[in-house]
Motif scaffolding. Structure first.
Motif, PDB file in Angstrom:
ATOM      1  N   ARG A  92       0.801  -1.223   0.000  1.00 20.87           N
ATOM      2  CA  ARG A  92       0.000   0.000   0.000  1.00 20.87           C
ATOM      3  C   ARG A  92       0.843   1.286   0.000  1.00 20.87           C
ATOM      4  N   PRO A  93       1.952   1.355   0.732  1.00 20.79           N
ATOM      5  CA  PRO A  93       2.722   2.604   0.750  1.00 20.79           C
ATOM      6  C   PRO A  93       3.245   3.043  -0.613  1.00 20.79           C
ATOM      7  N   THR A  94       3.306   2.158  -1.608  1.00 20.54           N
ATOM      8  CA  THR A  94       3.826   2.564  -2.913  1.00 20.54           C
ATOM      9  C   THR A  94       2.965   3.654  -3.546  1.00 20.54           C
ATOM     10  N   HIS A  95       1.693   3.702  -3.201  1.00 24.14           N
ATOM     11  CA  HIS A  95       0.830   4.747  -3.770  1.00 24.14           C
ATOM     12  C   HIS A  95       1.190   6.128  -3.218  1.00 24.14           C
ATOM     13  N   ALA A  96       1.797   6.151  -2.037  1.00 22.81           N
ATOM     14  CA  ALA A  96       2.171   7.434  -1.446  1.00 22.81           C
ATOM     15  C   ALA A  96       3.184   8.175  -2.309  1.00 22.81           C
ATOM     16  N   PHE A  97       4.010   7.440  -3.042  1.00 24.05           N
ATOM     17  CA  PHE A  97       5.020   8.065  -3.888  1.00 24.05           C
ATOM     18  C   PHE A  97       4.413   8.701  -5.135  1.00 24.05           C
ATOM     19  N   HIS A  98       3.123   8.464  -5.348  1.00 22.90           N
ATOM     20  CA  HIS A  98       2.412   9.102  -6.460  1.00 22.90           C
ATOM     21  C   HIS A  98       1.442  10.154  -5.935  1.00 22.90           C
ATOM     22  N   ASP A  99       1.662  10.554  -4.674  1.00 24.13           N
ATOM     23  CA  ASP A  99       0.808  11.538  -4.022  1.00 24.13           C
ATOM     24  C   ASP A  99      -0.644  11.056  -3.942  1.00 24.13           C
ATOM     25  N   LEU A 100      -0.797   9.738  -3.785  1.00 22.72           N
ATOM     26  CA  LEU A 100      -2.103   9.141  -3.602  1.00 22.72           C
ATOM     27  C   LEU A 100      -2.130   8.433  -2.258  1.00 22.72           C
ATOM     28  N   SER A 101      -3.316   8.215  -1.741  1.00 25.18           N
ATOM     29  CA  SER A 101      -3.440   7.581  -0.436  1.00 25.18           C
ATOM     30  C   SER A 101      -3.190   6.084  -0.514  1.00 25.18           C
ATOM     31  N   PRO A 102      -2.435   5.534   0.444  1.00 28.21           N
ATOM     32  CA  PRO A 102      -2.303   4.080   0.557  1.00 28.21           C
ATOM     33  C   PRO A 102      -3.608   3.415   0.993  1.00 28.21           C
ATOM     34  N   GLY A 103      -4.607   4.224   1.319  1.00 28.61           N
ATOM     35  CA  GLY A 103      -5.891   3.692   1.735  1.00 28.61           C
ATOM     36  C   GLY A 103      -6.778   3.344   0.557  1.00 28.61           C
ATOM     37  N   LEU A 104      -7.909   4.042   0.423  1.00 26.92           N
ATOM     38  CA  LEU A 104      -8.852   3.730  -0.649  1.00 26.92           C
ATOM     39  C   LEU A 104      -8.267   3.960  -2.033  1.00 26.92           C
ATOM     40  N   ASP A 105      -7.380   4.941  -2.173  1.00 24.81           N
ATOM     41  CA  ASP A 105      -6.779   5.182  -3.483  1.00 24.81           C
ATOM     42  C   ASP A 105      -6.043   3.946  -3.992  1.00 24.81           C
ATOM     43  N   PHE A 106      -5.309   3.270  -3.104  1.00 21.66           N
ATOM     44  CA  PHE A 106      -4.513   2.109  -3.515  1.00 21.66           C
ATOM     45  C   PHE A 106      -5.370   1.026  -4.155  1.00 21.66           C
ATOM     46  N   GLU A 107      -6.604   0.871  -3.675  1.00 18.57           N
ATOM     47  CA  GLU A 107      -7.448  -0.205  -4.187  1.00 18.57           C
ATOM     48  C   GLU A 107      -8.489   0.265  -5.185  1.00 18.57           C
ATOM     49  N   SER A 108      -8.546   1.557  -5.474  1.00 18.31           N
ATOM     50  CA  SER A 108      -9.553   2.050  -6.421  1.00 18.31           C
ATOM     51  C   SER A 108      -8.977   2.910  -7.543  1.00 18.31           C
ATOM     52  N   ARG A 109      -7.823   3.521  -7.340  1.00 24.65           N
ATOM     53  CA  ARG A 109      -7.196   4.345  -8.382  1.00 24.65           C
ATOM     54  C   ARG A 109      -5.961   3.590  -8.883  1.00 24.65           C
ATOM     55  N   LEU A 110      -6.181   2.775  -9.895  1.00 25.05           N
ATOM     56  CA  LEU A 110      -5.173   1.843 -10.365  1.00 25.05           C
ATOM     57  C   LEU A 110      -4.466   2.343 -11.613  1.00 25.05           C
ATOM     58  N   PHE A 111      -3.303   1.760 -11.877  1.00 27.98           N
ATOM     59  CA  PHE A 111      -2.524   2.068 -13.074  1.00 27.98           C
ATOM     60  C   PHE A 111      -2.242   0.768 -13.812  1.00 27.98           C
ATOM     61  N   ALA A 112      -2.376   0.795 -15.133  1.00 30.22           N
ATOM     62  CA  ALA A 112      -2.109  -0.380 -15.961  1.00 30.22           C
ATOM     63  C   ALA A 112      -0.976  -0.067 -16.937  1.00 30.22           C
ATOM     64  N   LYS A 113      -0.194  -1.116 -17.248  1.00 31.46           N
ATOM     65  CA  LYS A 113       0.960  -0.966 -18.138  1.00 31.46           C
ATOM     66  C   LYS A 113       0.769  -1.845 -19.375  1.00 31.46           C
ATOM     67  N   PRO A 114      -0.029  -1.383 -20.342  1.00 32.40           N
ATOM     68  CA  PRO A 114      -0.354  -2.222 -21.498  1.00 32.40           C
ATOM     69  C   PRO A 114       0.827  -2.560 -22.397  1.00 32.40           C
ATOM     70  N   ASN A 115       1.924  -1.818 -22.294  1.00 29.04           N
ATOM     71  CA  ASN A 115       3.102  -2.123 -23.117  1.00 29.04           C
ATOM     72  C   ASN A 115       4.097  -3.023 -22.393  1.00 29.04           C
ATOM     73  N   ALA A 116       3.655  -3.668 -21.315  1.00 24.82           N
ATOM     74  CA  ALA A 116       4.566  -4.480 -20.500  1.00 24.82           C
ATOM     75  C   ALA A 116       5.214  -5.606 -21.303  1.00 24.82           C
ATOM     76  N   ALA A 117       4.437  -6.315 -22.108  1.00 27.76           N
ATOM     77  CA  ALA A 117       4.988  -7.450 -22.856  1.00 27.76           C
ATOM     78  C   ALA A 117       6.038  -6.987 -23.862  1.00 27.76           C
ATOM     79  N   ALA A 118       5.791  -5.868 -24.527  1.00 28.54           N
ATOM     80  CA  ALA A 118       6.757  -5.344 -25.498  1.00 28.54           C
ATOM     81  C   ALA A 118       8.044  -4.926 -24.797  1.00 28.54           C
ATOM     82  N   LEU A 119       7.913  -4.295 -23.632  1.00 29.37           N
ATOM     83  CA  LEU A 119       9.091  -3.901 -22.870  1.00 29.37           C
ATOM     84  C   LEU A 119       9.869  -5.132 -22.404  1.00 29.37           C
ATOM     85  N   LEU A 120       9.144  -6.151 -21.963  1.00 29.12           N
ATOM     86  CA  LEU A 120       9.793  -7.380 -21.512  1.00 29.12           C
ATOM     87  C   LEU A 120      10.552  -8.033 -22.663  1.00 29.12           C
TER      88      LEU A 120
END
Length: 362
Positions: A92-120
């Motif tokens: 949960r604390p990882t969201h704090a580094f994006h100026d978001l709450s480790p609380g509800l933000d962590f489980e409701s304001r998500l980030f996706a990395k659709p280019n992950a396979a290409a990067l890998l």
């Protein structure tokens, strides 16, 4: 001013609040009438909290660590945040580094990395790449609910299967059964190992601890299906929470053994900086009768603190309580034949992907 009245639970969510300052020094969030923070006395009943997903475009996808108490040195996180909403999640604390709450933000304001396979694919194609097992499910569950639509984890597994790269998966979801075709193929060459986390067998406890995680019975059924498909699978009793789930250790071990798990592991609950106040609020809301007892044991394990960040002891704790837990786990593992070593994954079958669409001449 801190209220002495427990915060009411939010249906379908683990954290009862966003009202926690972060280590980044940003201001504490307060009710302001927006879609997330609507206060009943101002706006009426707050609207239901919805999950949002923001597309992220990182430049690299493999995260490396030098932690001496972790059995892998590289991992991939297809997402940031986790909709499972486990109140105890140490990530949960990882969201704090994006100026978001480790609380509800962590489980409701998500980030996706659709280019992950290409990067890998690009990283695996580098001439100096050294092969070692790559872990999925470390700071975020790759099979959380949004994977159903985004399919990023599957695209990553496809690249690893194609290149015959060793893979370790940890998850709390039976959604990985969608990828059993890839996992069974990799397992035939001893390229994959899976850990299914089961914290409790009690669905009522699970609904509050990990509100968007599949039912414990579904996770046990996933173990059976994976093992039947030839995929080596262990149960991970993680985390063990004193006076909440510790009494279930033997029952979980027995159920996992019946499902075919070849091994068992466990981790004592950790409460990093921002997680501790969220967990305390959760205790007040769901277990007010034993909140003080739980935290007393937690602090006894952690040298009088809510958390011990030091290597090795952060996972195992100190004192009599951790010793008893360790003995119980070992005894149950022996009794159920789950004290075997996990198979060593192979790295000698790796074949680099094409570089920029061209095969190497030499």
């Amino acid at each position: 001013m801190k209220s002495s009245k427990p915060l009411p639970p939010i249906a379908g969510r683990g954290a009862p609040t966003n009202l926690r300052p972060t280590r980044t020094g940003s201001a504490e969030r307060v009710p302001d009438g927006d879609w997330l923070d609507a206060a009943a006395d101002v706006d009426g009943e707050a609207p239901r909290l919805r999950t949002t997903v923001t597309v992220e475009h990182p430049k690299t996808i493999i995260t490396r660590n030098k932690s001496p108490d972790i059995g892998f040195d590289r991992s991939i996180n297809p997402y940031r945040g986790c909709e499972h909403g486990c109140i105890y999640c140490f990530a949960r604390p990882t969201h704090a580094f994006h100026d978001l709450s480790p609380g509800l933000d962590f489980e409701s304001r998500l980030f996706a990395k659709p280019n992950a396979a290409a990067l890998l694919r690009a990283e695996l194609a580098k001439p100096n790449y050294q092969v070692a097992p790559l872990a999925i499910g470390t700071n975020t569950d790759g099979y959380q609910p949004i994977e159903r639509e985004w399919g990023i984890t599957r695209s990553i597994v496809e690249v690893l299967a194609e290149t015959r790269h060793p893979l370790l998966i940890t998850t709390k979801s039976d959604r990985l059964l969608r990828d059993i075709d890839l996992l069974a193929d990799m397992a035939r060459d001893n390229l994959v190992g899976v850990a299914i986390s089961v914290t409790t067998l009690d669905p009522k406890v699970a609904r509050t601890l990990e509100p968007r995680v599949p039912h414990p019975k579904r996770r046990l059924a996933a173990i059976r299906k994976l093992v039947d498909a030839g995929v080596p699978t262990q149960v991970n009793i993680s985390p063990i929470i004193p006076a909440i789930t510790d009494q279930e250790i033997e029952a979980i071990m027995g159920a996992a053994a019946e499902a075919g798990a070849i091994r068992a592991s466990y981790i004592l609950m950790r409460l990093p900086y921002e997680v501790a106040p969220l967990f305390r609020a959760w205790l007040d809301a769901h277990y007010p009768d034993r909140a003080a007892k739980v935290m007393h044991i937690v602090q006894d394990i952690r040298d009088g603190r809510d958390n011990d960040p030091n290597f090795f002891t952060r996972l195992k704790g100190r004192g009599i309580w951790p010793q008893l837990i360790r003995q119980r786990v070992k005894r149950a593992a022996r009794a159920h034949g789950m004290d075997r070593s996990f198979p060593q994954l192979r790295s000698d079958l790796f074949r680099p992907p094409e570089r920029d669409g061209q095969m190497e001449l030499f």
